[in-house]
Design a protein around this motif. Structure first.
Motif, PDB file in Angstrom:
ATOM      1  N   THR A  52       0.266  -1.233  -0.287  1.00 17.73           N
ATOM      2  CA  THR A  52       0.005  -0.042  -0.229  1.00 17.73           C
ATOM      3  C   THR A  52       0.832   1.120   0.299  1.00 17.73           C
ATOM      4  O   THR A  52       2.121   1.461   0.453  1.00 17.73           O
ATOM      5  CB  THR A  52      -0.675   0.303   1.529  1.00 17.73           C
ATOM      6  OG1 THR A  52      -0.063   0.464   2.358  1.00 17.73           O
ATOM      7  CG2 THR A  52      -2.017  -1.783   1.251  1.00 17.73           C
ATOM      8  N   THR A  55      -2.024   7.020  -1.545  1.00 14.05           N
ATOM      9  CA  THR A  55      -3.025   6.873  -2.291  1.00 14.05           C
ATOM     10  C   THR A  55      -3.307   5.491  -3.608  1.00 14.05           C
ATOM     11  O   THR A  55      -4.113   6.306  -4.252  1.00 14.05           O
ATOM     12  CB  THR A  55      -2.473   7.847  -3.215  1.00 14.05           C
ATOM     13  OG1 THR A  55      -2.096   8.126  -4.054  1.00 14.05           O
ATOM     14  CG2 THR A  55      -2.594   9.020  -2.770  1.00 14.05           C
ATOM     15  N   PHE A  56      -2.433   4.881  -3.071  1.00  9.98           N
ATOM     16  CA  PHE A  56      -2.994   3.540  -3.617  1.00  9.98           C
ATOM     17  C   PHE A  56      -2.897   2.438  -2.868  1.00  9.98           C
ATOM     18  O   PHE A  56      -2.271   2.151  -1.948  1.00  9.98           O
ATOM     19  CB  PHE A  56      -2.436   3.441  -4.873  1.00  9.98           C
ATOM     20  CG  PHE A  56      -0.180   3.179  -4.950  1.00  9.98           C
ATOM     21  CD1 PHE A  56      -0.264   2.424  -4.670  1.00  9.98           C
ATOM     22  CD2 PHE A  56       0.143   4.787  -4.238  1.00  9.98           C
ATOM     23  CE1 PHE A  56       0.954   1.453  -4.788  1.00  9.98           C
ATOM     24  CE2 PHE A  56       1.155   4.592  -4.061  1.00  9.98           C
ATOM     25  CZ  PHE A  56       1.594   3.269  -3.817  1.00  9.98           C
ATOM     26  N   ARG A  90     -14.217  -0.643  -5.354  1.00  7.05           N
ATOM     27  CA  ARG A  90     -13.015  -0.632  -4.278  1.00  7.05           C
ATOM     28  C   ARG A  90     -12.590  -1.413  -3.593  1.00  7.05           C
ATOM     29  O   ARG A  90     -11.250  -0.994  -3.014  1.00  7.05           O
ATOM     30  CB  ARG A  90     -12.216   1.070  -3.827  1.00  7.05           C
ATOM     31  CG  ARG A  90     -12.964   2.398  -4.733  1.00  7.05           C
ATOM     32  CD  ARG A  90     -11.898   2.297  -5.882  1.00  7.05           C
ATOM     33  NE  ARG A  90     -12.270   3.676  -7.026  1.00  7.05           N
ATOM     34  CZ  ARG A  90     -13.319   3.488  -7.290  1.00  7.05           C
ATOM     35  NH1 ARG A  90     -13.877   2.432  -7.499  1.00  7.05           N
ATOM     36  NH2 ARG A  90     -13.859   4.829  -7.998  1.00  7.05           N
ATOM     37  N   MET A 154      -9.471   1.252  -1.194  1.00 11.78           N
ATOM     38  CA  MET A 154      -9.405   2.341  -0.257  1.00 11.78           C
ATOM     39  C   MET A 154      -9.882   2.736   1.420  1.00 11.78           C
ATOM     40  O   MET A 154     -11.522   2.507   0.962  1.00 11.78           O
ATOM     41  CB  MET A 154      -9.460   3.032  -1.929  1.00 11.78           C
ATOM     42  CG  MET A 154      -8.797   2.735  -2.618  1.00 11.78           C
ATOM     43  SD  MET A 154      -7.070   3.614  -2.352  1.00 11.78           S
ATOM     44  CE  MET A 154      -6.843   5.542  -2.427  1.00 11.78           C
ATOM     45  N   LYS A 159      -6.659   6.941   1.370  1.00 11.01           N
ATOM     46  CA  LYS A 159      -5.329   5.928   2.098  1.00 11.01           C
ATOM     47  C   LYS A 159      -5.340   4.936   1.643  1.00 11.01           C
ATOM     48  O   LYS A 159      -6.673   3.917   1.072  1.00 11.01           O
ATOM     49  CB  LYS A 159      -4.598   6.434   2.758  1.00 11.01           C
ATOM     50  CG  LYS A 159      -4.726   7.497   3.763  1.00 11.01           C
ATOM     51  CD  LYS A 159      -3.866   7.429   5.426  1.00 11.01           C
ATOM     52  CE  LYS A 159      -3.613   9.258   5.198  1.00 11.01           C
ATOM     53  NZ  LYS A 159      -2.940   9.299   6.960  1.00 11.01           N
ATOM     54  N   GLY A 160      -4.571   3.548   1.209  1.00 12.37           N
ATOM     55  CA  GLY A 160      -4.600   2.485   0.891  1.00 12.37           C
ATOM     56  C   GLY A 160      -4.296   1.241   2.099  1.00 12.37           C
ATOM     57  O   GLY A 160      -3.754   1.348   3.201  1.00 12.37           O
ATOM     58  N   GLN A 220       3.962   5.185  -6.482  1.00  9.67           N
ATOM     59  CA  GLN A 220       2.964   4.170  -7.074  1.00  9.67           C
ATOM     60  C   GLN A 220       4.088   3.613  -7.709  1.00  9.67           C
ATOM     61  O   GLN A 220       4.430   2.384  -8.269  1.00  9.67           O
ATOM     62  CB  GLN A 220       1.639   4.790  -7.374  1.00  9.67           C
ATOM     63  CG  GLN A 220       1.180   3.408  -8.058  1.00  9.67           C
ATOM     64  CD  GLN A 220      -0.626   4.172  -9.677  1.00  9.67           C
ATOM     65  OE1 GLN A 220      -1.002   5.032  -8.953  1.00  9.67           O
ATOM     66  NE2 GLN A 220      -0.065   3.887 -10.366  1.00  9.67           N
ATOM     67  N   THR A 251      -7.459   2.753  -6.837  1.00  9.50           N
ATOM     68  CA  THR A 251      -6.233   4.132  -6.460  1.00  9.50           C
ATOM     69  C   THR A 251      -8.302   4.897  -6.430  1.00  9.50           C
ATOM     70  O   THR A 251      -9.198   3.646  -6.630  1.00  9.50           O
ATOM     71  CB  THR A 251      -6.347   4.685  -7.361  1.00  9.50           C
ATOM     72  OG1 THR A 251      -6.540   4.772  -9.082  1.00  9.50           O
ATOM     73  CG2 THR A 251      -4.966   4.239  -7.536  1.00  9.50           C
ATOM     74  N   LYS A 252      -8.602   6.083  -5.907  1.00 10.61           N
ATOM     75  CA  LYS A 252      -9.711   7.019  -5.611  1.00 10.61           C
ATOM     76  C   LYS A 252     -10.889   6.479  -7.412  1.00 10.61           C
ATOM     77  O   LYS A 252     -11.909   6.645  -7.632  1.00 10.61           O
ATOM     78  CB  LYS A 252      -9.362   8.320  -5.251  1.00 10.61           C
ATOM     79  CG  LYS A 252      -8.667   8.982  -6.348  1.00 10.61           C
ATOM     80  CD  LYS A 252      -8.839  10.517  -4.892  1.00 10.61           C
ATOM     81  CE  LYS A 252      -8.091  11.346  -6.280  1.00 10.61           C
ATOM     82  NZ  LYS A 252      -7.902  12.128  -5.027  1.00 10.61           N
ATOM     83  N   GLU A 253      -9.689   6.925  -8.672  1.00 17.55           N
ATOM     84  CA  GLU A 253     -10.396   6.474  -9.969  1.00 17.55           C
ATOM     85  C   GLU A 253     -11.269   5.591 -10.292  1.00 17.55           C
ATOM     86  O   GLU A 253     -11.982   5.491 -11.345  1.00 17.55           O
ATOM     87  CB  GLU A 253      -9.183   7.497 -10.453  1.00 17.55           C
ATOM     88  CG  GLU A 253      -8.788   8.597 -11.194  1.00 17.55           C
ATOM     89  CD  GLU A 253      -8.357   9.601  -9.775  1.00 17.55           C
ATOM     90  OE1 GLU A 253      -6.794   7.798  -9.258  1.00 17.55           O
ATOM     91  OE2 GLU A 253      -7.895  10.255  -9.305  1.00 17.55           O
TER      92      GLU A 253
END
Length: 265
Positions: A52, A55-56, A90, A154, A159-160, A220, A251-253
């Motif tokens: 982790t 952000t991923f 996610r 997430m 956060k991951g 990443q 990720t958040k995407e």
């Protein structure tokens, strides 16, 4: 009729068929009945890992499935997206060990996550899913799923998050974890490169005065490179790992899936 039964009994005694639990000397025909047992598990090889960042989260695994020295298939993914019908999901699960149990566990967790979505109108959080997976594993503790599971996603803070499990549901949140056939090769590498074990601040002293290097979140791109290096090294030393590398980047995407080749011998 009596003659037929006595002939059948004599034939079965000669073959050693019995459901009694006593264990004879296999070289003796007069030592009594034999024990017959059934072992439902097998190890289908392969390895998985998770790392982790801030952000991923990345979960990865090889695609080889084995039985002893035989390769069952060269494309058996071990990393699965949970609740894939929901674009906002996610959550990713990796399972390694007995492939049939891994698939059964994945399908059961996927069904629960989907039902949660239909009943509550929102996606299940990775923290709640981690607790639910623990409950599923513990409910089968007397006949456990023969798998090592790693759950990633997430968290509420963006956060991951990574959770690793034993077969009966004990779990903890970690920054990195390796599982499967090559875990003993990969985990020391991750301890050094991700957890900074046995790394010290240069010039901080000598002997016990050396200061441990502080753990920081990796980028990443750096983590993707570590994943490739870990599996590239593992396939050189382990016959049950190879063929392909499956990597899921959360990720958040969204969730991105990448396949790359590994050694096939």
């Amino acid at each position: 009729m009596a003659s037929l039964m006595s002939d059948t009994a004599a034939h079965s005694d000669a073959l050693g068929y019995s459901f009694s639990k006593s264990i004879p000397n296999p070289t003796s025909h007069s030592s009594g009945p034999r024990q017959h047992s059934f072992y439902p598990y097998t190890d289908n090889g392969g390895s998985t890992l998770g790392i982790t960042g801030s952000t991923f989260a990345i979960l990865a695994g090889d695609t080889r499935s084995t039985s002893g020295y035989n390769i069952n298939t060269r494309h058996a993914p071990k990393v699965f997206r949970i609740g894939a019908d929901d674009p906002s999901s996610r959550i990713v699960l990796s399972v390694v060990g007995f492939a049939a149990d891994g698939n059964a566990l994945k399908e059961r967790l996927d069904t629960i996550v989907k039902m949660y979505r239909y009943q509550h109108g929102k996606a299940m959080s990775v923290k709640a899913c981690a607790q639910r997976l623990s409950t599923i594993l513990y409910s089968k503790r007397f006949f456990p799923y023969y798998v090592h599971a790693i759950l990633g996603g997430m968290d509420e803070d963006g956060k991951g998050a990574l959770y690793s499990y034993d077969p009966v549901g004990s779990y903890e949140r970690e920054q990195c974890r390796a599982a499967g056939a090559a875990a003993s090769l990969i985990m020391p590498f991750l301890d050094n490169q991700v957890n900074y074990k046995n790394q010290h601040v240069p010039g901080s002293g000598e002997g016990h005065a050396l200061q441990q290097r502080q753990v920081t979140d990796l980028s990443q791109d750096t983590v993707q490179g570590l994943v490739r290096d870990a599996f590239t090294s593992a396939v050189e030393r382990h016959i049950e790992v190879g063929d392909g590398l499956q990597m899921m980047i959360i990720t958040k995407e969204g969730v991105q899936e990448i396949f790359e080749p590994l050694k096939r011998d």
